[in-house]
Write a protein that holds these residues in place. Sequence first.
Motif, PDB file in Angstrom:
ATOM      1  N   LEU A 289       0.827  -1.212   0.000  1.00 49.55           N
ATOM      2  CA  LEU A 289       0.000   0.000   0.000  1.00 49.55           C
ATOM      3  C   LEU A 289       0.862   1.264   0.000  1.00 49.55           C
ATOM      4  N   ALA A 290       1.952   1.223   0.757  1.00 48.48           N
ATOM      5  CA  ALA A 290       2.856   2.373   0.779  1.00 48.48           C
ATOM      6  C   ALA A 290       3.499   2.578  -0.589  1.00 48.48           C
ATOM      7  N   MET A 291       3.856   1.481  -1.231  1.00 52.49           N
ATOM      8  CA  MET A 291       4.445   1.561  -2.563  1.00 52.49           C
ATOM      9  C   MET A 291       3.441   2.113  -3.562  1.00 52.49           C
ATOM     10  N   GLN A 292       2.204   1.683  -3.442  1.00 56.86           N
ATOM     11  CA  GLN A 292       1.163   2.186  -4.345  1.00 56.86           C
ATOM     12  C   GLN A 292       0.985   3.697  -4.174  1.00 56.86           C
ATOM     13  N   ASP A 293       0.946   4.166  -2.939  1.00 58.44           N
ATOM     14  CA  ASP A 293       0.807   5.605  -2.683  1.00 58.44           C
ATOM     15  C   ASP A 293       1.970   6.377  -3.298  1.00 58.44           C
ATOM     16  N   TRP A 294       3.173   5.854  -3.124  1.00 62.61           N
ATOM     17  CA  TRP A 294       4.357   6.537  -3.655  1.00 62.61           C
ATOM     18  C   TRP A 294       4.321   6.582  -5.183  1.00 62.61           C
ATOM     19  N   LEU A 295       3.972   5.464  -5.803  1.00 64.18           N
ATOM     20  CA  LEU A 295       3.908   5.407  -7.263  1.00 64.18           C
ATOM     21  C   LEU A 295       2.881   6.398  -7.814  1.00 64.18           C
ATOM     22  N   LEU A 296       1.707   6.448  -7.193  1.00 61.66           N
ATOM     23  CA  LEU A 296       0.669   7.360  -7.664  1.00 61.66           C
ATOM     24  C   LEU A 296       1.094   8.815  -7.505  1.00 61.66           C
ATOM     25  N   GLU A 297       1.779   9.106  -6.408  1.00 58.85           N
ATOM     26  CA  GLU A 297       2.259  10.472  -6.173  1.00 58.85           C
ATOM     27  C   GLU A 297       3.284  10.874  -7.239  1.00 58.85           C
TER      28      GLU A 297
END
Length: 328
Positions: A289-297
Motif C-alpha cells: 500500500l505504501a508503494m502504491q501511494d508513492w507510485l501514484l504520487e
Amino acid sequence: MADCYPWQQGLWQRLAGREQHAHAYLLHGPAGIGKRALAERLVSRLLCQSPRGLEACGQCKSCHLLQAGTHPDHFVLEPEEADKAIRVDQVRELVNFVAQTAQLGGRKVVLLEPAEAMNLNAANALLKSLEEPSGDTVLLLISHQPSRLLPTIRSRCVQQACPLPGSGESRAWLHQALPGVAEEERVELLMLAGGSPLTAVRLHAEGVREQRALVVDGIKKLLKQQAGASQLAESWSDVPLLLLFDWFCDWIQLILRYQLTLDEQGLGLADMAKVVRYLADKSGQSSVLAMQDWLLEQRQKVLGKANLNRVLLLEALLVKWASLPGPG
C-alpha cells in the motif's frame, strides 16, 4: 476528411445533427479512442459552406482551404513541443482570433488539444472566451484527463464523453489496422493500451513490446540481485517515463488484488504474472500500500510535467521495488 470510427457513429449523428451548436464542447475520454478525429470531422462540418446532411461537402472554398491547412477561420492550439504545457501567450493568440470577424463570413472554429496541458495562467486566460465568445464561434476542447481541468473550464463547456469501443470492435478494427501482426500480439497490444485501439497502433509503431520485454527482464534480474538499480535506470533511457509508471502502477495494483482475492486469473499479462504472484506472497500488505501511494504520487508529478531527475527517480523506484519482499 478525418477518419470515422465505427464506435463513434451514434455520437456523431447526435453532434452533427444539432440545429444549434454550443459555443464550447469538451470532448473527453481515454487517449487513443479517436477524439481528435471526431473533433476534426466536426470542424469540417461546422466550417463547410454547403454541407450534405451530416457531412461536409468537401468541394466548397471553405473545405478546400481546410484541406490545405490555410483556413482563416480555423485555429488549432496545441503544445509547441510534445509533453510540454500550453502557455498563456498561446492562449492570448487564441483570444485575439476569437475576437476577430470571420473572414469567410461564417463560423470560426477553435480546436484545443489536450486541454489539460494548459498551465494555470493559460487556463485563466481562456475563461473569458469561454464565457463570452465573439460572433459565431465554436470552441472544441479535447481532454484525455478532464479531472485535471479547472472546474470553471469544465462548467463553461458542454461536456461530451466519447465512447470507448467494445472488445469486439477494438479487435476487429485492430485486425484491419495491423494485418501483419499476429492475433496474440494484437490482443497483448490492446491490453497494454487499456483497450484503446488507436493507442495500440501507436504503441506497436513505437516498439512498446520490445521496451516492455527490456523492463520485465530488468525487474527479474533486480529481484534476483543480478542487476542494480542504477544500471537498470540507465538502461531504460529510451522508455517513456509515464509508460514506466503506468506499468508499475498496474503491477502494484495486481499485487494488491491478488493479496486480497488469491484470484489466479487476475495476475495480468503472462510476462509478469509469476513476478506479481511472488511479490504478493512475499510482501507485507502495508508495504504494498505504501508503494502504491508513492507510485501514484510520482506519476502525478510526471503527468504535471514536473522538473524531475529521471535517473534518480527511477533509481528510487527500483530500490523501493527491490525492498518489497520482506516484512511490512
